[in-house]
Design a protein around this motif. Structure first.
Motif, PDB file in Angstrom:
ATOM      1  N   CYS A 161       0.813  -1.224   0.000  1.00  0.00           N
ATOM      2  CA  CYS A 161       0.000   0.000   0.000  1.00  0.00           C
ATOM      3  C   CYS A 161       0.842   1.267   0.000  1.00  0.00           C
ATOM      4  O   CYS A 161       0.285   2.370   0.054  1.00  0.00           O
ATOM      5  CB  CYS A 161      -0.943   0.006   1.208  1.00  0.00           C
ATOM      6  SG  CYS A 161      -2.134  -1.339   1.151  1.00  0.00           S
ATOM      7  N   PRO A 182      -4.313   0.657  -4.088  1.00  0.00           N
ATOM      8  CA  PRO A 182      -4.378  -0.167  -2.883  1.00  0.00           C
ATOM      9  C   PRO A 182      -4.923   0.623  -1.696  1.00  0.00           C
ATOM     10  O   PRO A 182      -4.749   1.838  -1.613  1.00  0.00           O
ATOM     11  CB  PRO A 182      -2.916  -0.535  -2.649  1.00  0.00           C
ATOM     12  CG  PRO A 182      -2.134   0.564  -3.262  1.00  0.00           C
ATOM     13  CD  PRO A 182      -2.973   1.211  -4.319  1.00  0.00           C
ATOM     14  N   GLU A 183      -5.573  -0.084  -0.794  1.00  0.00           N
ATOM     15  CA  GLU A 183      -6.149   0.566   0.398  1.00  0.00           C
ATOM     16  C   GLU A 183      -5.964  -0.370   1.588  1.00  0.00           C
ATOM     17  O   GLU A 183      -6.276  -1.565   1.490  1.00  0.00           O
ATOM     18  CB  GLU A 183      -7.646   0.785   0.136  1.00  0.00           C
ATOM     19  CG  GLU A 183      -8.353   1.601   1.171  1.00  0.00           C
ATOM     20  CD  GLU A 183      -9.868   1.674   0.906  1.00  0.00           C
ATOM     21  OE1 GLU A 183     -10.574   2.185   1.765  1.00  0.00           O
ATOM     22  OE2 GLU A 183     -10.336   1.195  -0.134  1.00  0.00           O
ATOM     23  N   ILE A 204      -6.033  -5.790   3.205  1.00  0.00           N
ATOM     24  CA  ILE A 204      -5.911  -4.712   2.221  1.00  0.00           C
ATOM     25  C   ILE A 204      -6.897  -4.961   1.080  1.00  0.00           C
ATOM     26  O   ILE A 204      -7.342  -6.097   0.885  1.00  0.00           O
ATOM     27  CB  ILE A 204      -4.484  -4.602   1.641  1.00  0.00           C
ATOM     28  CG1 ILE A 204      -4.094  -5.899   0.920  1.00  0.00           C
ATOM     29  CG2 ILE A 204      -3.470  -4.288   2.724  1.00  0.00           C
ATOM     30  CD1 ILE A 204      -2.857  -5.736   0.049  1.00  0.00           C
TER      31      ILE A 204
END
Ligand code: SAM
Length: 286
Positions: A161, A182-183, A204
């Protein structure tokens, strides 16, 4: 139905099936009751969604996915778990279990055969020994999927991330950003698993999109990323020169054409920088 996060229930099922955990296969099963519903909720948006799960184990996450999705296909390598899954999830008619190594499977074919017309997402508590190869396979195969929601080691989550151009950036950071946003969704402590691993974890979510830069040649682009990070403490000049077996003056010219300082380190470079270096390298080889 049995509660698959209840330790004595899980021990009872496993001992009836004579099952012992395999470290080699990364078998750490989730026993924290709040984690799987949260993961499934984040992954499945809409009831016509098809979910590809990797490594269902005894089915604790699978069950939450089955409650929310149109269909779940769960790929499990350990055939000892098949009778366990028949027992724990036999009541669901929207589940298919595939006994295979996910890294060996033709996932395009699986998605076409199993999920015709559905939006497809991936959700998994990944076996940590293959986190990077699985994520790279899902991305490089250019599968028709919307998102990937996975549990990974905390350190891997940070790398996956990170923002390219920052200290935590690595080759996989840049590759991931090429394909998706991405988170980091939430952290999960090691005590949430049985047996408890040595490290903490995080969930994620990768949201797939069209590549944000267009290198002329994708193979060169990834070769440059890998080469630049091969010796991350060295300057990009030295690292690329040794990994691409090019003399320093040639690399100097390439970096100059790409507008990148030869003293920069790979972790400081952006996706655009990598695309420009890759294009300059291709132009030079013409
Ligand atoms: N989903 C379950 C859970 O959350 O409790 C189990 C997760 S456990 C971390 C990883 C699972 O992946 C195990 O069931 C393991 O047998 C399976 N696995 C390991 N390597 C695999 C591979 N190459 N392909 C498919 N499944 C694999």
């Amino acid at each position: 139905m049995e509660r698959l996060t209840d330790i004595s229930t899980v021990k009872n099922i496993l001992s009836r099936h004579g099952f012992t955990f395999s470290k080699v296969l990364g078998q750490n099963f989730l026993i924290n009751p709040s984690v799987c519903p949260r993961m499934a909720e984040a992954a499945v948006q809409g009831d016509r969604v098809g979910v590809l799960e990797i490594g269902p184990g005894i089915g604790v996450l699978t069950k939450e996915l089955l409650e929310r999705a149109g269909k779940v296909v769960a790929v499990e390598l350990d055939k000892r778990l098949l009778p366990v899954l028949s027992e724990t999830l036999g009541a669901y008619d929207n589940l298919k279990v595939v006994n295979a190594d996910v890294l060996e499977l033709d996932l395009h074919k699986l998605i076409t055969d199993e999920f015709g017309g559905m939006d497809v997402v991936v959700c998994a508590n990944l076996p940590y020994y293959i986190t990077s190869p699985v994520i790279m396979k899902l991305l490089e195969d250019k599968l028709p999927i919307k998102s990937i929601t996975v549990m990974v080691q905390k350190e891997a989550a940070v790398r996956l991330c990170a923002e390219p151009g920052t200290r935590d950036s690595s080759a996989i950071t840049v590759a991931v950003r090429y394909y998706c946003d991405p988170e980091l969704l939430f952290h999960v402590s090691s005590g949430s698993f049985m047996p408890a691993p040595k490290v903490d974890s995080a969930v994620i979510q990768l949201h797939l999109h069209e590549p944000v830069v267009q290198p002329k040649n994708e193979a060169t682009f990834f070769k440059v990323i890998k080469g630049a990070f091969a010796q991350r403490r060295k300057t990009v000049l030295n690292s690329l020169s040794s990994s691409l077996s090019l003399d320093k003056n040639a690399v100097r010219d390439i970096l100059k054409a790409a507008g990148v300082e030869e003293t920069a380190r790979a972790e400081r470079l952006t996706l655009e920088n990598f695309a420009d270096i890759s294009n300059a390298l291709d132009d030079r080889s013409k």
